[in-house]
Design an enzyme around this catalytic site. Sequence first.
Site, PDB file in Angstrom:
ATOM      1  N   ARG A 104      53.612   9.930   5.274  1.00  0.00           N
ATOM      2  CA  ARG A 104      54.922   9.471   4.816  1.00  0.00           C
ATOM      3  C   ARG A 104      55.274  10.183   3.526  1.00  0.00           C
ATOM      4  O   ARG A 104      54.541  10.071   2.546  1.00  0.00           O
ATOM      5  CB  ARG A 104      54.875   7.954   4.508  1.00  0.00           C
ATOM      6  CG  ARG A 104      54.807   7.107   5.721  1.00  0.00           C
ATOM      7  CD  ARG A 104      55.451   5.750   5.489  1.00  0.00           C
ATOM      8  NE  ARG A 104      54.778   4.919   4.505  1.00  0.00           N
ATOM      9  CZ  ARG A 104      55.173   3.689   4.232  1.00  0.00           C
ATOM     10  NH1 ARG A 104      56.206   3.163   4.837  1.00  0.00           N
ATOM     11  NH2 ARG A 104      54.525   2.961   3.349  1.00  0.00           N
ATOM     12  N   THR A 108      61.059   9.971   0.423  1.00  0.00           N
ATOM     13  CA  THR A 108      62.038   9.690   1.491  1.00  0.00           C
ATOM     14  C   THR A 108      61.504   8.700   2.526  1.00  0.00           C
ATOM     15  O   THR A 108      62.270   8.160   3.314  1.00  0.00           O
ATOM     16  CB  THR A 108      62.390  10.989   2.242  1.00  0.00           C
ATOM     17  OG1 THR A 108      61.190  11.479   2.871  1.00  0.00           O
ATOM     18  CG2 THR A 108      62.944  12.040   1.306  1.00  0.00           C
ATOM     19  N   ASP A 200      47.604  -1.681   2.235  1.00  0.00           N
ATOM     20  CA  ASP A 200      47.556  -0.383   2.915  1.00  0.00           C
ATOM     21  C   ASP A 200      46.411  -0.401   3.923  1.00  0.00           C
ATOM     22  O   ASP A 200      45.235  -0.433   3.550  1.00  0.00           O
ATOM     23  CB  ASP A 200      47.337   0.729   1.874  1.00  0.00           C
ATOM     24  CG  ASP A 200      47.460   2.098   2.507  1.00  0.00           C
ATOM     25  OD1 ASP A 200      46.694   2.391   3.464  1.00  0.00           O
ATOM     26  OD2 ASP A 200      48.316   2.882   2.078  1.00  0.00           O
ATOM     27  N   ASP A 203      43.745   2.424   3.650  1.00  0.00           N
ATOM     28  CA  ASP A 203      42.853   2.235   2.504  1.00  0.00           C
ATOM     29  C   ASP A 203      41.872   1.093   2.764  1.00  0.00           C
ATOM     30  O   ASP A 203      40.702   1.157   2.372  1.00  0.00           O
ATOM     31  CB  ASP A 203      43.660   1.919   1.250  1.00  0.00           C
ATOM     32  CG  ASP A 203      44.223   3.190   0.605  1.00  0.00           C
ATOM     33  OD1 ASP A 203      43.679   4.280   0.867  1.00  0.00           O
ATOM     34  OD2 ASP A 203      45.211   3.076  -0.141  1.00  0.00           O
TER      35      ASP A 203
HETATM   36  N1  URA Z   1      51.395   1.105   5.994  1.00  0.00           N
HETATM   37  C1  URA Z   1      50.456   0.261   5.539  1.00  0.00           C
HETATM   38  O1  URA Z   1      49.284   0.571   5.573  1.00  0.00           O
HETATM   39  N2  URA Z   1      50.841  -0.945   5.054  1.00  0.00           N
HETATM   40  C2  URA Z   1      52.121  -1.312   5.008  1.00  0.00           C
HETATM   41  O2  URA Z   1      52.407  -2.427   4.567  1.00  0.00           O
HETATM   42  C3  URA Z   1      53.091  -0.420   5.483  1.00  0.00           C
HETATM   43  C4  URA Z   1      52.719   0.787   5.979  1.00  0.00           C
END
Ligand code: URA
Length: 209
Positions: A104, A108, A200, A203
């Site tokens: 990502r 943007t 995330d 992570d």
């Molecule tokens: N990707 C993630 O890992 N967590 C989110 O909340 C959104 C996208």
Amino acid sequence: MNDVHLITHPLVQHKLTLMRKAETSTNSFRRLAGELSQCLAYEVTRDLPMHEIEIQTPMRAMKSRVIDGKKMVFLSIMRAGAGMLDGMLEVMPSARVGHIGLYRDPKTLIAVEYYFKMPQDTAERDVLILDPMLATGNSAVAAIDRIKELGPRSVRFVCILTCPEGIRHVHAEHPDVPIYTAAIDEGLDEHGYIVPGLGDAGDRVFGTK
Ligand code: URA
């Protein structure tokens, strides 16, 4: 909502609650992602077409049902999709596995492709796209656009968590793709993260934060 399958099974909801908790360790999060994905695999494949074959049990001959045609192919959206892959493969061990690398753009939030590899016979297969978080929908739409170029028999999107924005985006571009999820949260924050969410997912699966 347009073809969204919310999986409310108590085992799924219990595991998701544990995954959401900030104090859940990397080890536990990874294990729970695998277990929850196994549960989702049963729901996603509930309506697969079947046919009868003749078999021989130790007792006698009988007709019994098997899944039609070629097996599944999973398309894992790197890297967080890997957190769902082992669980799915536990349930469907002969499925093929493809990968798409999308990151990502932090400004943007647009998905940029850096890797794509699928089996050559994808056109004869049913595709399950795996990504734990369907957030803005940018990665999901990019992955679906790309896989449809190969003309698979069907495409389904499987996630652990989503939000109304993500669902709207995917179904605006691809109304024919059903979404399977364990929860639909409130929405997105200003960074495109799902709230309340689970943070995330990449992570948390890989312990990189
Ligand atoms: N990707 C993630 O890992 N967590 C989110 O909340 C959104 C996208």
